[in-house]
Enzyme design. Sequence first.
Site, PDB file in Angstrom:
ATOM      1  N   GLN A  66      24.725  12.546   6.574  1.00 34.29           N
ATOM      2  CA  GLN A  66      25.214  11.789   7.998  1.00 34.29           C
ATOM      3  C   GLN A  66      26.059  12.470   8.678  1.00 34.29           C
ATOM      4  O   GLN A  66      27.573  12.961   7.988  1.00 34.29           O
ATOM      5  CB  GLN A  66      25.352  10.106   7.958  1.00 34.29           C
ATOM      6  CG  GLN A  66      25.605   9.808   9.563  1.00 34.29           C
ATOM      7  CD  GLN A  66      26.384   8.031   9.911  1.00 34.29           C
ATOM      8  OE1 GLN A  66      27.461   7.687   8.765  1.00 34.29           O
ATOM      9  NE2 GLN A  66      25.482   7.436   9.961  1.00 34.29           N
ATOM     10  N   TYR A  81      31.221   5.213  18.446  1.00 37.04           N
ATOM     11  CA  TYR A  81      31.826   7.420  17.677  1.00 37.04           C
ATOM     12  C   TYR A  81      31.633   7.899  18.353  1.00 37.04           C
ATOM     13  O   TYR A  81      30.468   7.233  19.748  1.00 37.04           O
ATOM     14  CB  TYR A  81      31.450   7.124  16.316  1.00 37.04           C
ATOM     15  CG  TYR A  81      31.919   6.374  14.798  1.00 37.04           C
ATOM     16  CD1 TYR A  81      33.526   6.378  14.684  1.00 37.04           C
ATOM     17  CD2 TYR A  81      31.471   5.169  14.958  1.00 37.04           C
ATOM     18  CE1 TYR A  81      34.118   6.282  13.716  1.00 37.04           C
ATOM     19  CE2 TYR A  81      32.323   4.070  13.806  1.00 37.04           C
ATOM     20  CZ  TYR A  81      33.729   4.710  13.347  1.00 37.04           C
ATOM     21  OH  TYR A  81      34.497   3.902  12.629  1.00 37.04           O
ATOM     22  N   GLY A 132      22.297  -2.208   3.161  1.00 38.80           N
ATOM     23  CA  GLY A 132      23.810  -1.381   2.819  1.00 38.80           C
ATOM     24  C   GLY A 132      24.353  -1.868   1.635  1.00 38.80           C
ATOM     25  O   GLY A 132      24.595  -1.209   0.838  1.00 38.80           O
TER      26      GLY A 132
END
Length: 408
Positions: free
Chosen positions: A132, A215, A360
Amino acid sequence: MEEYKKTRLDDSLAILIFSQFTLLNSNRVFCTPMSVLFTPLRLGSTTISNRIGMSALTRNRSSGTVPNDLMLEYYVQRAKGGAGLIVSEGILITRQGTEWPAAPGIWDKSHIDGWKKITDAVHEAGGKMYAQLAHGGRANHPHAPEQIAAGVPVYAPSAISARGGKFRFIPREPGYAVPTEIPDPTVLIAQFKQAALNAKEAGFDGVELHGANGYLVHQFLDSTANHRTDKWGGSVENRTRFALEILKELVEVWGPDVALKISPTGGYNDMGMPLQDTIDTFGHLLREVNEMNLAYVTLVRYHPFFDVEFDGKKRATQHDVIETFAPFLTNTSVFVNAGITPTEAEELVGSGKAAGVFLGLNWITHPDLGRRIKAGKELDNVIDFQHLHGAEGVDPALGYTDYKEAIY
């Protein structure tokens, strides 16, 4: 627990902290044996063995910014544990974009060599792994150690600070600062391309562009964070340009082995547009993306845990991201993320609403999660919040590689 929730979490980890949200209220979750989740899937030039991916989880365990042997152990545990596809923690494309200490980078040879050891070991364990690629943008702080070492300003599309923020490693825990407007976005696009080249040299199977959770890429997309008046801001076409130009460069390097992660509901890191603006922006983005034949797009759906409140109002724009945006992706596999239980994962994949899911929290607490789900075993490991991101002077293995493994 309540005190922990008040502490600002890393984006990918925050999203995935609730990917098995029932574990926050109970010590034990039981699975029933799953079938459709354990069918193979072709993603670009790679075939993954099942539809249960491990999403990016920033864990702050690198040696400075260099991947290390402890990280190798962590990822190999989960490759052996049945992850169909592992997406690395957010890998920073440049020191200037680094939000947290001990987060890994991929901008020099030491990073490439460190990641190559990890990808080789993951492959030997039978796993597949994407990198990523990330840049924090305005979510960084000028007093952060890596930002100081970079010797350049905190960059963002516009000189607009996000509300909130809490930097536990900076004295007095300041909130976000006003960033410097990026003078030439093409410089950062080139850095993403170089990171993609480095990821290929490091042996990854593909790259995922981090376009979610407030982000840098998300900041360009969002009209509340991007007030530019040049070709990188204003219209939907201009605000999506940065993401699309990066993806074109990644495809040039990787061909079909490129993915994108987006969070259209916003909320985290002070993101979120009115609903119609959200649909127009992400709809245009995904129409263009659909023509690129990417490996997959991950849609991060709404979850209240991620819906930050400012001035008495929730920040996120609530809507069904699968229903709204999956129809745009006729040529691209859709993965869903946030609050997914194994049973719901089976329904999403079995109904054709998604090609796969990313989990996750349970990948943190259960290194053998895929094998447990397949066998219908309970998910009974409790997360070690105290050592979630590591701590100075403490064994970094705590809360990282020390969870019990039941079914190897």
